[in-house]
Write an enzyme that holds these catalytic residues in place. Structure first.
Site, PDB file in Angstrom:
ATOM      1  N   ARG A  19       0.797  -1.291  -0.031  1.00  0.00           N
ATOM      2  CA  ARG A  19      -0.039  -0.049  -0.206  1.00  0.00           C
ATOM      3  C   ARG A  19       0.714   1.434   0.147  1.00  0.00           C
ATOM      4  O   ARG A  19       0.836   2.091  -0.886  1.00  0.00           O
ATOM      5  CB  ARG A  19      -0.901  -0.116   1.116  1.00  0.00           C
ATOM      6  N   ASP A  20       1.503   1.508   1.157  1.00  0.00           N
ATOM      7  CA  ASP A  20       2.297   2.855   1.247  1.00  0.00           C
ATOM      8  C   ASP A  20       3.442   2.696   0.132  1.00  0.00           C
ATOM      9  O   ASP A  20       3.885   3.819  -0.374  1.00  0.00           O
ATOM     10  CB  ASP A  20       2.809   2.891   2.445  1.00  0.00           C
ATOM     11  N   HIS A 220       3.363   3.582  12.958  1.00  0.00           N
ATOM     12  CA  HIS A 220       3.719   3.690  11.510  1.00  0.00           C
ATOM     13  C   HIS A 220       4.627   4.393  11.266  1.00  0.00           C
ATOM     14  O   HIS A 220       4.530   5.912  11.371  1.00  0.00           O
ATOM     15  CB  HIS A 220       2.238   4.051  10.617  1.00  0.00           C
ATOM     16  N   HIS A 222       8.270   6.257   8.958  1.00  0.00           N
ATOM     17  CA  HIS A 222       9.111   6.273   7.946  1.00  0.00           C
ATOM     18  C   HIS A 222      10.656   6.607   8.417  1.00  0.00           C
ATOM     19  O   HIS A 222      10.928   6.972   9.698  1.00  0.00           O
ATOM     20  CB  HIS A 222       8.528   7.235   7.184  1.00  0.00           C
ATOM     21  N   CYS A 253       5.782   9.255   0.585  1.00  0.00           N
ATOM     22  CA  CYS A 253       4.303   9.705   0.697  1.00  0.00           C
ATOM     23  C   CYS A 253       4.216  10.922  -0.377  1.00  0.00           C
ATOM     24  O   CYS A 253       4.796  12.122  -0.349  1.00  0.00           O
ATOM     25  CB  CYS A 253       3.864  10.031   1.939  1.00  0.00           C
ATOM     26  N   ASN A 262       8.629   3.470   4.387  1.00  0.00           N
ATOM     27  CA  ASN A 262       8.582   3.226   5.636  1.00  0.00           C
ATOM     28  C   ASN A 262       9.975   2.434   6.194  1.00  0.00           C
ATOM     29  O   ASN A 262      10.558   2.052   5.263  1.00  0.00           O
ATOM     30  CB  ASN A 262       7.383   2.011   5.799  1.00  0.00           C
TER      31      ASN A 262
HETATM   32  N1  COA Z   1     -12.843   4.185  -4.566  1.00  0.00           N
HETATM   33  C1  COA Z   1     -13.027   4.275  -5.860  1.00  0.00           C
HETATM   34  N2  COA Z   1     -13.447   5.576  -6.383  1.00  0.00           N
HETATM   35  C2  COA Z   1     -13.855   6.548  -5.603  1.00  0.00           C
HETATM   36  C3  COA Z   1     -13.714   6.435  -4.314  1.00  0.00           C
HETATM   37  C4  COA Z   1     -12.977   5.049  -3.710  1.00  0.00           C
HETATM   38  N3  COA Z   1     -12.923   4.960  -2.393  1.00  0.00           N
HETATM   39  N4  COA Z   1     -13.933   7.421  -3.781  1.00  0.00           N
HETATM   40  C5  COA Z   1     -14.391   8.380  -4.586  1.00  0.00           C
HETATM   41  N5  COA Z   1     -14.114   7.718  -6.017  1.00  0.00           N
HETATM   42  C6  COA Z   1     -14.582   8.186  -7.378  1.00  0.00           C
HETATM   43  C7  COA Z   1     -15.758   8.847  -7.404  1.00  0.00           C
HETATM   44  O1  COA Z   1     -16.807   7.911  -7.956  1.00  0.00           O
HETATM   45  C8  COA Z   1     -15.391  10.089  -8.354  1.00  0.00           C
HETATM   46  O2  COA Z   1     -15.585   9.339  -9.432  1.00  0.00           O
HETATM   47  P1  COA Z   1     -16.221  10.080 -10.927  1.00  0.00           P
HETATM   48  O3  COA Z   1     -15.180  10.984 -11.263  1.00  0.00           O
HETATM   49  O4  COA Z   1     -16.046   9.022 -11.814  1.00  0.00           O
HETATM   50  O5  COA Z   1     -17.628  10.332 -10.617  1.00  0.00           O
HETATM   51  C9  COA Z   1     -14.089  10.385  -8.200  1.00  0.00           C
HETATM   52  O6  COA Z   1     -13.525   9.380  -7.454  1.00  0.00           O
HETATM   53  C10 COA Z   1     -13.914  11.726  -7.210  1.00  0.00           C
HETATM   54  O7  COA Z   1     -14.733  11.395  -6.207  1.00  0.00           O
HETATM   55  P2  COA Z   1     -15.040  12.398  -4.972  1.00  0.00           P
HETATM   56  O8  COA Z   1     -15.950  12.116  -3.821  1.00  0.00           O
HETATM   57  O9  COA Z   1     -15.442  13.977  -5.682  1.00  0.00           O
HETATM   58  O10 COA Z   1     -13.731  12.468  -4.277  1.00  0.00           O
HETATM   59  P3  COA Z   1     -12.558  13.618  -4.457  1.00  0.00           P
HETATM   60  O11 COA Z   1     -12.036  13.831  -5.821  1.00  0.00           O
HETATM   61  O12 COA Z   1     -12.628  15.019  -3.709  1.00  0.00           O
HETATM   62  O13 COA Z   1     -11.091  12.767  -3.782  1.00  0.00           O
HETATM   63  C11 COA Z   1     -10.694  11.079  -2.175  1.00  0.00           C
HETATM   64  C12 COA Z   1     -11.391  12.551  -2.482  1.00  0.00           C
HETATM   65  C13 COA Z   1     -10.633  10.798  -0.576  1.00  0.00           C
HETATM   66  C14 COA Z   1     -11.687  10.101  -2.734  1.00  0.00           C
HETATM   67  C15 COA Z   1      -9.502  10.959  -2.841  1.00  0.00           C
HETATM   68  O14 COA Z   1      -8.592  12.243  -2.630  1.00  0.00           O
HETATM   69  C16 COA Z   1      -8.674   9.835  -2.470  1.00  0.00           C
HETATM   70  O15 COA Z   1      -9.097   8.533  -3.066  1.00  0.00           O
HETATM   71  N6  COA Z   1      -7.502   9.790  -1.930  1.00  0.00           N
HETATM   72  C17 COA Z   1      -6.545   8.786  -1.447  1.00  0.00           C
HETATM   73  C18 COA Z   1      -5.632   9.245  -0.571  1.00  0.00           C
HETATM   74  C19 COA Z   1      -4.558   8.380  -0.192  1.00  0.00           C
HETATM   75  O16 COA Z   1      -4.914   7.093  -0.283  1.00  0.00           O
HETATM   76  N7  COA Z   1      -3.547   8.833   0.299  1.00  0.00           N
HETATM   77  C20 COA Z   1      -2.506   7.799   0.901  1.00  0.00           C
HETATM   78  C21 COA Z   1      -2.968   7.561   2.303  1.00  0.00           C
HETATM   79  S1  COA Z   1      -1.978   8.232   3.621  1.00  0.00           S
HETATM   80 ZN    ZN Z   2       3.180   6.220   5.692  1.00  0.00          ZN
END
Ligand code: COA
Ligand code: ZN
Length: 314
Positions: A19-20, A220, A222, A253, A262
């Site tokens: 994942r990370d 967790h 790094h 990240c 990590n």
């Molecule tokens: N799985 C799959 N698709 C997802 C989803 C999920 N969990 N959450 C949102 N989506 C899709 C929506 O359906 C939408 O799709 P579309 O454009 O085809 O309609 C699109 O993503 C945007 O959705 P929205 O709710 O407007 O989210 P956003 O653009 O504001 O993004 C997050 C917010 C949180 C969903 C996004 O930033 C994200 O997934 N971040 C992950 C960050 C991460 O993992 N960081 C590392 C961890 S430390």
């Molecule tokens: Zn991390």
């Protein structure tokens, strides 16, 4: 500061390279390569693996094949697989795929939370309440576990030093939402800038205030500042029972500029073995898995043990 008598007999190693680590690689990796690396980690005796994240494929394209990866490992005996979910959509997809442990991230720092999941800490706490409700609905089956990852618990790339009182303030709001949920809380050093004494202080203060029987604690870390192994050890001597690490030290990240991967699983395992702390992991097989991970194109790795002659690392 570190009391040797607090040394635990056993620690859960949580392998987070899938994942990370994988999320830090920009070019899409073939699904089969990811599966091969995860299988090597399973073969090394890894008891817990964060297998990926159910996130927006626009935010993190590398995770677009998470459904296929989970499918490849469904039914694997002896391993707890978890997946990171940023919202209820992700939680629903993860549960439907067969995942029984959800990882939900809330950063202590407002700015980092905004950059990472594009919403305020208050909104992320609203999301946490929604995920807790979803988990309670599943209670007929074996109740899924929740891991709450508190991001930037020690340092934020945008806001700097984070005090234990800031961590406490988020927990004060989060814990009432989680009554009745089987919970593990990780204090995350997202940037790798924490030092062992800060880790010890945070774990001591936070557990004094919020420690209870049905909450387990994790760290967790790094290795950006070279403190990774020391931080992990101080965490377990101050109540953490699980450590997030990545084989080969893969990662970084995308929302914490300058952060490296990590802390390497093999480096932490070397220290734990020295103390006779049980993990169930075979060092030689772990190093083979770390080699496979290090060969993935586009990844940055950082591990001490992979550089020494193999017979001396064993
Ligand atoms: N799985 C799959 N698709 C997802 C989803 C999920 N969990 N959450 C949102 N989506 C899709 C929506 O359906 C939408 O799709 P579309 O454009 O085809 O309609 C699109 O993503 C945007 O959705 P929205 O709710 O407007 O989210 P956003 O653009 O504001 O993004 C997050 C917010 C949180 C969903 C996004 O930033 C994200 O997934 N971040 C992950 C960050 C991460 O993992 N960081 C590392 C961890 S430390
Ligand atoms: Zn991390």
């Amino acid at each position: 500061m570190m009391n040797p008598s607090n040394k635990p007999a056993r620690v859960d190693i949580v392998e987070v390279a899938p994942r990370d680590g994988f999320q830090s690689i920009y070019e899409p990796l073939p699904t089969a390569d990811k599966i091969r690396c995860i299988q090597a980690l399973v073969d090394a005796g890894m008891g817990r693996i964060e297998i990926g994240s159910f996130v927006s494929p626009k935010a993190i394209p590398q995770m677009a094949d998470i459904g296929d990866i989970v499918k490849a490992f469904n039914g694997t005996p002896g391993v707890r697989f978890s997946a990171l979910v940023p919202n209820t959509k992700g939680a629903e997809l993860a549960l439907a795929s067969g995942i029984r442990e959800l990882v939900y991230v809330v950063s202590v720092s407002e700015t980092h939370n905004q950059k990472n999941v594009r919403q305020s800490v208050a909104d992320s706490l609203g999301g946490l309440a929604a995920i807790a409700a979803l988990l309670r609905e599943q209670a007929d089956n074996e109740t899924p576990l929740l891991r709450l990852d508190l991001g930037t618990c020690f340092d934020c790339p945008y806001e700097g030093y984070i005090s234990w009182q800031q961590v406490d303030a988020v927990l004060e709001q989060a814990l009432p939402l989680l009554e009745g949920i089987d919970l593990e809380i990780a204090m995350c050093d997202t940037t790798g800038r924490a030092n062992p004494y800060q880790v010890a202080d945070h774990f001591t203060r936070i557990r004094e205030k919020h420690g209870r029987d049905n909450i387990r604690w994790a760290f967790h870390g790094h290795d950006t500042f070279g403190m990774g192994v020391a931080n992990a050890l101080f965490a377990i001597h101050h109540g953490a029972t699980a450590l997030d690490v990545a084989a080969a030290g893969l990662g970084g990240c995308p929302f914490a500029p300058g952060a490296t991967g990590n802390t390497a699983t093999e480096d932490v395992l070397y220290a734990l073995r020295g103390g006779g702390i049980e993990t169930g992991i075979d060092m030689q097989k772990l190093l083979q898995a770390a080699d496979a991970i290090a060969e993935l194109p586009g990844g940055q790795t950082a591990s001490h043990l992979r550089k020494v002659p193999r017979e001396r690392a064993a």
